[in-house]
Design a protein around this motif. Structure first.
Motif, PDB file in Angstrom:
ATOM      1  N   ASN A 101      33.061  21.002  45.866  1.00  0.00           N
ATOM      2  CA  ASN A 101      34.025  21.740  45.656  1.00  0.00           C
ATOM      3  C   ASN A 101      34.832  22.187  46.997  1.00  0.00           C
ATOM      4  N   HIS A 133      39.672  28.545  38.555  1.00  0.00           N
ATOM      5  CA  HIS A 133      39.523  27.237  38.312  1.00  0.00           C
ATOM      6  C   HIS A 133      38.732  26.610  39.273  1.00  0.00           C
ATOM      7  N   ARG A 134      38.073  27.433  40.289  1.00  0.00           N
ATOM      8  CA  ARG A 134      37.296  26.950  41.322  1.00  0.00           C
ATOM      9  C   ARG A 134      36.231  26.182  40.847  1.00  0.00           C
ATOM     10  N   GLY A 135      35.392  26.928  39.856  1.00  0.00           N
ATOM     11  CA  GLY A 135      34.103  26.293  39.092  1.00  0.00           C
ATOM     12  C   GLY A 135      33.071  26.574  40.181  1.00  0.00           C
ATOM     13  N   ALA A 140      37.988  24.469  48.306  1.00  0.00           N
ATOM     14  CA  ALA A 140      38.938  25.394  48.228  1.00  0.00           C
ATOM     15  C   ALA A 140      40.398  25.122  49.287  1.00  0.00           C
ATOM     16  N   ARG A 187      42.972  17.273  45.528  1.00  0.00           N
ATOM     17  CA  ARG A 187      41.869  18.146  44.630  1.00  0.00           C
ATOM     18  C   ARG A 187      41.759  19.457  45.001  1.00  0.00           C
ATOM     19  N   ALA A 188      41.821  19.844  46.363  1.00  0.00           N
ATOM     20  CA  ALA A 188      41.456  21.052  46.920  1.00  0.00           C
ATOM     21  C   ALA A 188      42.530  22.148  46.469  1.00  0.00           C
ATOM     22  N   ARG A 238      32.572  14.221  47.171  1.00  0.00           N
ATOM     23  CA  ARG A 238      32.208  15.128  46.019  1.00  0.00           C
ATOM     24  C   ARG A 238      31.939  16.547  46.480  1.00  0.00           C
ATOM     25  N   ASP A 290      29.974  26.032  42.561  1.00  0.00           N
ATOM     26  CA  ASP A 290      29.817  25.502  44.134  1.00  0.00           C
ATOM     27  C   ASP A 290      29.061  24.180  43.885  1.00  0.00           C
TER      28      ASP A 290
END
Length: 477
Positions: free
Chosen positions: A124, A246-248, A126, A161-162, A122, A250
């Motif tokens: 983020n 789109h990263r959202g 990048a 996903r990254a 789980r 942290d």
């Protein structure tokens, strides 16, 4: 869905070429590789070409009917086997392949696929060059201890996903297949099926750890450096504004589902070790000369229990966050059943040695009565490219004498050549090693358009051949 007419025509030609045995129906003659010509390889060649070409010619048909096409080629071989060798030999070969090779292979894959699918990273990530290279490195480092299938299924999802919103991401998946799904599994029998077969045949557990460590590190560092610089170049060409959007927010990195599934991964490793070290000498008869050894039955039952426990105890929401689907596993189960069945005559011919239609291979492998390790390496690699690398290892292990004590000592370089040829070049095609196909299927399910069969192989050969040539000159001379 009716069978395409050209397949019916091929089947008719196959049986016309074979004809019927001159002495009539061959009742219950056991399969003998010396009695098989190379024509018996036609069903496997047909299946291989179907896997390679059909997704290019008619991808929608292949996606819907690859199971039927695989069943067609398998049935073509089995009917010919029934006609020429009788029902007893046919049933014996089929049962031996399914229960002693295919089912253990598939059960281990399903166990690793299920357990790793219950662990979610789980947070983020990048898809920067450093992050992508780091993910591939960690997956490669762990592959020898959790299996190439386990490492592939555990880390391919975070990698995908990254890079979800990156335009250039296929190259990272290809490097992942080479390293995490193949090269990384070269240090222990837990890592890759060929080494596991060597372990069952008597090779010490840590023999590959000591002898393949240098080659594995050389290939890993070289490929990771190439990946980093290639990814850095392509990353500059990305739309960074789109990536930032789109990263959202942290989210701190954390593992979910590990409390249940990491212990189960350890149990998988324990079950595999059990089957290699516990030798009660008890055989369970199936049919004719086909039997199952008790330690292997115990291992497979333990793995089935692990699959059930992981399915029951893992929160389903974790699998949903992993985008867990059985589609990649279904494809592997169906295609590899056909591959193992159609490989039966090829393996039999190879095992016949000089008396078989591939007897010329024995002469190629030896120079002045001594093994030519360079030839062993490249030949096992070439065959592993088109055949599954596990049975290829077993055949060449036996061609080299089959005595683990001799191969670990006096012929250590020969065993090194066979092992590296099958493990390293298991990356050459999607079907050389099961995790390759699983990673490709999962990537495509998550929206990555992977190269075709031949395009992928061409890319891999450009990547690997120079490095493998350097390896062979350093370690096998």
């Amino acid at each position: 869905m009716p069978i395409p007419r050209f397949l019916v025509l091929l089947a008719a030609c196959f049986f016309l070429i074979f004809g019927f045995p001159a002495h009539g129906f061959c009742a219950d003659t056991l399969l003998d590789g010396t009695q098989l010509s190379l024509i018996w390889a036609l069903p496997f060649a047909g299946l291989l070409l179907s896997i390679a070409l059909w997704p290019l010619v008619n991808p929608h048909f292949w996606e819907a009917h690859y199971g039927k096409v695989t069943a067609f080629w398998s049935a073509l071989f089995l009917v010919a086997l029934l006609i020429h060798f009788g029902p007893r030999a046919t049933l014996q070969e089929l049962l031996g392949t399914v229960f002693n090779t295919y089912l253990p292979f598939v059960i281990l894959l399903i166990a690793l696929f299920t357990v790793t699918g219950g662990i979610h990273l789980r947070g983020n990530l990048a898809g920067t060059p450093l992050v992508n290279t780091g993910i591939i490195f960690v997956a490669t480092a762990l592959a020898s201890w959790v299996g190439t299938t386990g490492a592939s299924m555990l880390f391919i999802r975070p990698l995908l996903r990254a890079n979800m919103y990156r335009r250039y991401r296929v190259h990272s998946v290809i490097f992942f297949i080479v390293l995490a799904a193949n090269v990384g599994g070269s240090l222990t029998p837990l890592g890759d099926p060929p080494i596991f077969l060597g372990f069952l045949a008597g090779v010490d557990f840590f023999w590959t750890t000591t002898h393949l460590f240098g080659p594995m590190v050389f290939l890993t560092i070289s490929l990771l450096l190439v990946h980093y610089f290639l990814d850095a170049y392509l990353y500059k060409k990305e739309d960074h504004q789109l990536l930032d959007e789109h990263r959202g927010a942290d989210v701190k990195l954390s593992l979910e589902g590990w409390q249940v599934n990491l212990p189960l991964l350890a149990c998988i490793a324990g079950a595999v070790l059990l089957s290699g070290n516990w030798k009660p000498g008890i055989h369970i008869p199936l049919f004719g000369e086909v039997h199952m050894e008790l330690q292997n039955v115990a291992r497979d039952l333990l793995l089935l229990m692990i699959i059930i426990l992981s399915g029951r105890l893992t929160n389903f929401a974790i699998r949903e966050r992993n985008a867990f689907t059985w589609d990649p596993m279904r494809e592997v189960v169906k295609l590899f059943l056909g591959i193992f069945i159609c490989l039966i005559p090829i393996i039999a011919i190879l095992k016949a040695g000089k008396d078989g239609d591939m007897g010329f291979i024995i002469d190629i492998l030896n120079t002045d009565g001594k093994p030519d390790n360079m030839v062993y390496f490249w030949l096992t690699g070439v065959l592993s490219t088109f055949l599954d690398n596990a049975p290829t290892f077993l055949v060449f292990f036996n061609i080299a004498g089959g005595d683990p004590q001799v191969l670990m000592n006096e012929l250590a370089q020969t065993l090194l050549a066979i092992t590296c040829g099958t493990v390293f070049m298991g990356a050459n095609t999607y079907i050389s090693n099961a995790p390759n196909l699983m990673v490709r299927s999962l990537a495509e399910n998550l929206g990555v358009r992977m190269p075709s069969f031949f395009a992928y192989t061409g890319i891999i050969l450009v990547m690997l051949l120079p490095l493998l040539a350097i390896f062979s000159l350093i370690w096998l001379r």
